[in-house]
Write a protein that holds these residues in place. Structure first.
Motif, mmCIF file in Angstrom:
data_model
loop_
_atom_site.group_PDB
_atom_site.id
_atom_site.type_symbol
_atom_site.label_atom_id
_atom_site.label_comp_id
_atom_site.label_asym_id
_atom_site.label_seq_id
_atom_site.Cartn_x
_atom_site.Cartn_y
_atom_site.Cartn_z
ATOM 1 N N TYR A 99 -20.482 -0.528 0.247
ATOM 2 C CA TYR A 99 -19.333 -0.504 1.243
ATOM 3 C C TYR A 99 -18.030 -1.163 0.519
ATOM 4 C CZ TYR A 99 -22.537 0.784 4.991
ATOM 5 O OH TYR A 99 -23.413 1.400 5.830
ATOM 6 N N LEU A 100 -18.180 -2.064 -0.431
ATOM 7 C CA LEU A 100 -16.972 -2.782 -0.978
ATOM 8 C C LEU A 100 -16.687 -2.161 -2.143
ATOM 9 C CD1 LEU A 100 -17.736 -6.195 -0.064
ATOM 10 C CD2 LEU A 100 -17.016 -4.255 1.427
ATOM 11 N N ALA A 101 -17.338 -1.709 -2.906
ATOM 12 C CA ALA A 101 -17.138 -1.082 -4.002
ATOM 13 C C ALA A 101 -16.247 -0.031 -4.023
ATOM 14 C CB ALA A 101 -18.424 -1.026 -5.209
ATOM 15 N N PRO A 102 -16.356 1.171 -3.242
ATOM 16 C CA PRO A 102 -15.594 2.171 -3.341
ATOM 17 C C PRO A 102 -13.932 1.906 -3.171
ATOM 18 C CG PRO A 102 -17.626 2.761 -1.935
ATOM 19 C CD PRO A 102 -17.566 0.998 -2.330
ATOM 20 N N PRO A 103 -13.604 1.256 -2.243
ATOM 21 C CA PRO A 103 -12.342 1.306 -2.096
ATOM 22 C C PRO A 103 -11.706 0.315 -3.250
ATOM 23 C CG PRO A 103 -13.268 -0.288 -0.613
ATOM 24 C CD PRO A 103 -14.343 0.906 -0.943
ATOM 25 N N VAL A 104 -12.609 -0.677 -3.589
ATOM 26 C CA VAL A 104 -12.061 -1.423 -4.847
ATOM 27 C C VAL A 104 -12.078 -0.493 -6.043
ATOM 28 C CG1 VAL A 104 -13.031 -3.484 -6.231
ATOM 29 C CG2 VAL A 104 -13.170 -3.852 -3.894
ATOM 30 N N ALA A 105 -12.997 0.184 -6.612
ATOM 31 C CA ALA A 105 -13.086 1.079 -7.446
ATOM 32 C C ALA A 105 -11.681 1.856 -7.406
ATOM 33 C CB ALA A 105 -14.055 1.916 -7.736
ATOM 34 N N LEU A 106 -11.499 2.532 -6.257
ATOM 35 C CA LEU A 106 -10.130 3.393 -6.089
ATOM 36 C C LEU A 106 -8.786 2.496 -6.366
ATOM 37 C CD1 LEU A 106 -8.955 6.194 -5.099
ATOM 38 C CD2 LEU A 106 -9.217 5.220 -2.758
ATOM 39 N N VAL A 107 -8.693 1.418 -5.879
ATOM 40 C CA VAL A 107 -7.634 0.989 -6.014
ATOM 41 C C VAL A 107 -7.457 0.215 -7.280
ATOM 42 C CG1 VAL A 107 -6.338 -1.218 -5.359
ATOM 43 C CG2 VAL A 107 -7.583 -0.168 -3.602
ATOM 44 N N HIS B 71 -36.324 -13.952 7.339
ATOM 45 C CA HIS B 71 -36.065 -15.261 6.794
ATOM 46 C C HIS B 71 -36.173 -15.510 5.135
ATOM 47 C CE1 HIS B 71 -36.868 -15.476 11.096
ATOM 48 N NE2 HIS B 71 -35.735 -16.164 10.949
ATOM 49 N N SER B 72 -35.850 -14.340 4.508
ATOM 50 C CA SER B 72 -36.319 -14.288 3.049
ATOM 51 C C SER B 72 -34.867 -14.323 2.204
ATOM 52 C CB SER B 72 -36.841 -12.976 2.415
ATOM 53 O OG SER B 72 -36.775 -12.862 1.313
ATOM 54 N N PRO B 73 -34.718 -15.495 1.510
ATOM 55 C CA PRO B 73 -33.624 -15.451 0.673
ATOM 56 C C PRO B 73 -33.565 -14.339 -0.344
ATOM 57 C CG PRO B 73 -34.620 -17.596 0.718
ATOM 58 C CD PRO B 73 -35.655 -16.776 1.278
ATOM 59 N N LEU B 74 -34.499 -13.991 -0.802
ATOM 60 C CA LEU B 74 -34.603 -12.758 -1.726
ATOM 61 C C LEU B 74 -34.147 -11.746 -1.067
ATOM 62 C CD1 LEU B 74 -35.246 -11.862 -4.671
ATOM 63 C CD2 LEU B 74 -37.424 -11.309 -3.695
ATOM 64 N N LEU B 75 -34.416 -11.200 0.315
ATOM 65 C CA LEU B 75 -34.013 -10.201 0.789
ATOM 66 C C LEU B 75 -32.548 -10.292 1.364
ATOM 67 C CD1 LEU B 75 -36.851 -9.078 3.274
ATOM 68 C CD2 LEU B 75 -36.127 -8.055 1.386
ATOM 69 N N LEU B 76 -31.988 -11.505 1.641
ATOM 70 C CA LEU B 76 -30.582 -11.808 1.729
ATOM 71 C C LEU B 76 -29.655 -11.607 0.715
ATOM 72 C CD1 LEU B 76 -28.238 -13.087 3.689
ATOM 73 C CD2 LEU B 76 -28.843 -15.428 2.527
ATOM 74 N N ALA B 77 -30.166 -11.919 -0.616
ATOM 75 C CA ALA B 77 -29.475 -11.706 -1.659
ATOM 76 C C ALA B 77 -29.348 -10.116 -2.043
ATOM 77 C CB ALA B 77 -30.083 -12.429 -2.988
ATOM 78 N N GLY B 78 -30.592 -9.467 -2.020
ATOM 79 C CA GLY B 78 -30.430 -8.034 -1.979
ATOM 80 C C GLY B 78 -29.503 -7.412 -0.888
ATOM 81 N N THR B 79 -29.451 -7.677 0.332
ATOM 82 C CA THR B 79 -28.667 -7.130 1.291
ATOM 83 C C THR B 79 -27.217 -7.234 0.867
ATOM 84 O OG1 THR B 79 -30.481 -7.511 3.054
ATOM 85 C CG2 THR B 79 -28.138 -7.487 3.658
ATOM 86 N N VAL B 80 -26.929 -8.645 0.594
ATOM 87 C CA VAL B 80 -25.594 -9.028 0.119
ATOM 88 C C VAL B 80 -25.075 -7.900 -1.017
ATOM 89 C CG1 VAL B 80 -24.037 -10.591 -0.904
ATOM 90 C CG2 VAL B 80 -25.405 -11.204 0.965
ATOM 91 N N VAL B 81 -25.872 -7.951 -2.109
ATOM 92 C CA VAL B 81 -25.554 -7.140 -3.181
ATOM 93 C C VAL B 81 -25.438 -5.268 -2.858
ATOM 94 C CG1 VAL B 81 -26.204 -6.245 -5.401
ATOM 95 C CG2 VAL B 81 -26.471 -8.535 -5.021
ATOM 96 N N GLY B 82 -26.473 -5.128 -2.087
ATOM 97 C CA GLY B 82 -26.376 -3.807 -1.394
ATOM 98 C C GLY B 82 -25.236 -3.549 -0.500
#
Length: 384
Positions: free
Chosen positions: A298-306, A282-293
């Motif tokens: 997972y999202l950056a590779p196809p975005v960088a490729l395209v 229930h940590s907002p800090l861990l939530l923010a880190g998880t979203v960025v991670g």
């Protein structure tokens, strides 16, 4: 964009080689060696409104071919759909191991419903005849006839205090095929099975659908009272056992299957989001880190490729494509375990996006006061 692609590639190379080989699916029960004496086992099944799935799961427990003494205790946790009556009827029709249906009172303050039911089942079993092991298994889990025998043999011949198998979840609908293999894959990434099974490693986890627990280890760890507030009870249970000197083992199952259907995205969404924020303490800090991670990995590779292919430069395309290739390759073994087509590994970035949204939604629901909701009960953050 090239730097983002490079960061993602470095992350994937680390995950591939340095995260306990989490992506491999070869961590399964060792070949069975029968003990000289088979210990007494109590099978505890917490059940709340499970009348629909019991006909596909409970007969498999009653039909266990176990050489020692075993008894099934189904704990009917204030069900409103006749769960207890269905269980008794199945026992009359199928025979096999003796079945006792228990009906505990409503949970005391500070207890989650499932752990309260498990406590009632464990105490009753202990009073009945001193079981040496408890098999804690969910009401939606079906076992092959030799499942209990293999679990006990693994525990007794290797001196394990906890043996847990990650049940094979159902993959019958399109949404199940998309989300379920990724769920197990991500769980293994968070809790690499090889690290869990290593005595000197602090990583601890279990899969709540199938946990064989030695009674001595449970008493030493004060279970289940010591984890009475845990929403993610299986991981908390494994941590308690390992922290008090117990040896634990976790792996993928062959012959232990979940029969619960999740035909629509909404059911799968609830399954994940009800405990995702609890996983982050229930940590907002861990939530923010998880979203960025999640976004970087997972999202950056196809975005960088395209983006690179669209004109932002060849380095971005190459680095993003390489990261996506490593990601895809690590997901293939799990797809094969679930007998899904290999090409579906290319969809992992999309599935990860759904998991990211589920995690954010879990936090939103918590801050709205809804907490981890399941079967009509809502749980907030544990109190100290």
């Amino acid at each position: 964009m090239a730097w983002i692609g490079a960061g993602s590639l470095v992350a994937w190379l680390w995950l591939w080689l340095g995260q306990g080989f989490f992506w491999r699916t070869d961590v399964t029960l060792p070949e069975r060696v029968d003990p000289a004496r088979w210990p007494t086992v109590a099978v505890v099944v917490p059940a709340r409104d499970e009348a629909e799935v019991l006909p596909r799961s409970l007969p498999s427990l009653l039909a266990q071919k176990y050489p020692g003494r075993a008894e099934v205790f189904l704990v009917d946790d204030s069900s409103s759909d006749g769960t207890g009556e269905v269980a008794r009827a199945l026992a009359r029709d199928h025979g096999g191991l003796p079945l006792t249906v228990l009906s505990p009172p409503e949970p005391e303050p500070g207890w989650t419903g499932k752990l309260w039911a498990v406590r009632h089942g464990m105490r009753t079993a202990a009073e009945r005849g001193g079981a040496e092991f408890w098999l804690l298994t969910d009401a939606d889990i079906a076992h092959e006839p030799d499942s209990l025998r293999e679990l006990v043999a693994a525990a007794t011949t290797t001196g394990l205090d906890l043996v847990s198998q990650m049940a094979r979840l159902r993959v019958a609908t399109g949404w199940e095929r998309l989300i379920v293999p990724a769920f197990v894959y991500l769980f293994g990434q968070l809790y690499p099975f090889r690290w869990v099974n290593r005595a000197g490693n602090r990583t601890a986890a279990a899969a709540g659908g199938c946990v064989l627990l030695r009674r001595e280890a449970a008493e030493r760890a004060g279970l289940p009272d010591s984890i009475r507030q845990a929403v993610i009870d299986d991981v908390s249970l494994a941590r308690a056992v390992k922290r008090t000197g117990g040896r634990i083992w976790l792996g993928l199952a062959h012959g232990v299957d979940s029969v619960r259907p999740y035909p629509r995205l909404a059911e799968l969404w609830r399954m994940v989001s009800r405990s995702a924020y609890a996983q982050l303490r229930h940590s907002p800090l861990l939530l923010a880190g998880t979203v960025v991670g999640l976004a970087l990995v997972y999202l950056a590779p196809p975005v960088a490729l395209v983006a690179g292919a669209a004109g932002l430069g060849a380095p971005a395309a190459v680095l993003g494509g390489a990261a996506w290739a490593v990601m895809t390759g690590t997901f293939v073994p799990m797809l094969r375990y679930y007998r899904q087509p290999v090409w579906a590994a290319l969809l992992l970035p999309f599935t990860a996006t759904l998991y990211l949204l589920m995690t954010v939604d879990s936090a939103v629901q918590h801050h709205r006061g809804r907490g981890a909701a399941w079967k009509g009960r809502t749980y907030g953050a544990p109190t100290r």
